[in-house]
Design an enzyme around this catalytic site. Sequence first.
Site, PDB file in Angstrom:
ATOM      1  N   TYR A 145       0.896  -1.376   0.051  1.00 36.83           N
ATOM      2  CA  TYR A 145       0.011  -0.048   0.116  1.00 36.83           C
ATOM      3  C   TYR A 145       0.876   1.237   0.106  1.00 36.83           C
ATOM      4  CZ  TYR A 145      -3.226   3.658   1.953  1.00 36.83           C
ATOM      5  OH  TYR A 145      -3.837   4.634   2.175  1.00 36.83           O
ATOM      6  N   ALA A 202       3.882   1.630  -1.027  1.00 36.91           N
ATOM      7  CA  ALA A 202       4.583   1.649  -2.359  1.00 36.91           C
ATOM      8  C   ALA A 202       3.693   2.360  -3.196  1.00 36.91           C
ATOM      9  CB  ALA A 202       5.192   0.334  -2.694  1.00 36.91           C
TER      10      ALA A 202
END
Length: 292
Positions: free
Chosen positions: A183, A185
């Site tokens: 998430y 990233a």
Amino acid sequence: MGLLLKIFIPLLGLALAFYFYSAPENFNEEMLRGKRVIVTGASSGIGEQMAYHLARMEAHLLLTARTEAKLQKVVERCLELGAASARYVSGSMEDTTFPTVVVKEAEITWGGLDMLILNHIGFSHFNYFNGDVEHVRKLLETNFLSYVAMTVSALPMLKESEGSIVVVSSMAGKTAGPFTAPYSATKFALDGFFSSLRHEFIIDKVNVSITLCILGYINTDSAVRAVSHVIQVTPAPKEECALEIIKSGALRRRELHYPSWHVGSLLLLRDIAPDFLDSLVRSSYKVENIKR
């Protein structure tokens, strides 16, 4: 350390607010009256609340999410609240053609667009990263690449109207914490892409604003369900959060930090004492409640 976090962060937030204080910008609901607005992820949570606020402001709404039955109810409520018009397109952003379908619907219906609010996210576990590369790839498609695709499709209309792009992101896209690697990233990717695009708009004198919304822990059903057993923080109200997002987009702000004192404090600590921030973040989690 947990007690230190509870004392230190609010004090730092107050100091930060005082240091960077400026007169409030004037927001008027008239700014949204008659505006043509797309809201993604609009069947629940922050997206649903944004739809209701915009309806009260008499905007034209095109809402999208995966679940058609929920969208139908949101549209009905928007019309009751006074929306100039409200319609929906249901579908999944995992479908690489869907972003274009949504924008095309706006073009056919309205012949233009004033504001694009990108708010949808795909499902991600709140847990240790288990090495599932395919999940990361799938989440990037939903949380990042679909945002890019919708922006590309909508940009001709937004340039014509000198409109606004509002990108709903997260503290996880500014400073990473544990248990959110895929998430986080995708949210870092949003920051990088849209911040770079903002530069290009300014260079090319494109009068389309980009507002990046950096949100903390908000009391949406999905967020509370995912993290309430681990995070020792009271979530902020989704209704107020939704309104602040709309205001920031209408005022063409560069970034929204919400809750402002909390997010602002963490961002300041990230820049001046990153190791200290990391230790504070880790101390605020009930790690024993995370099941691998």
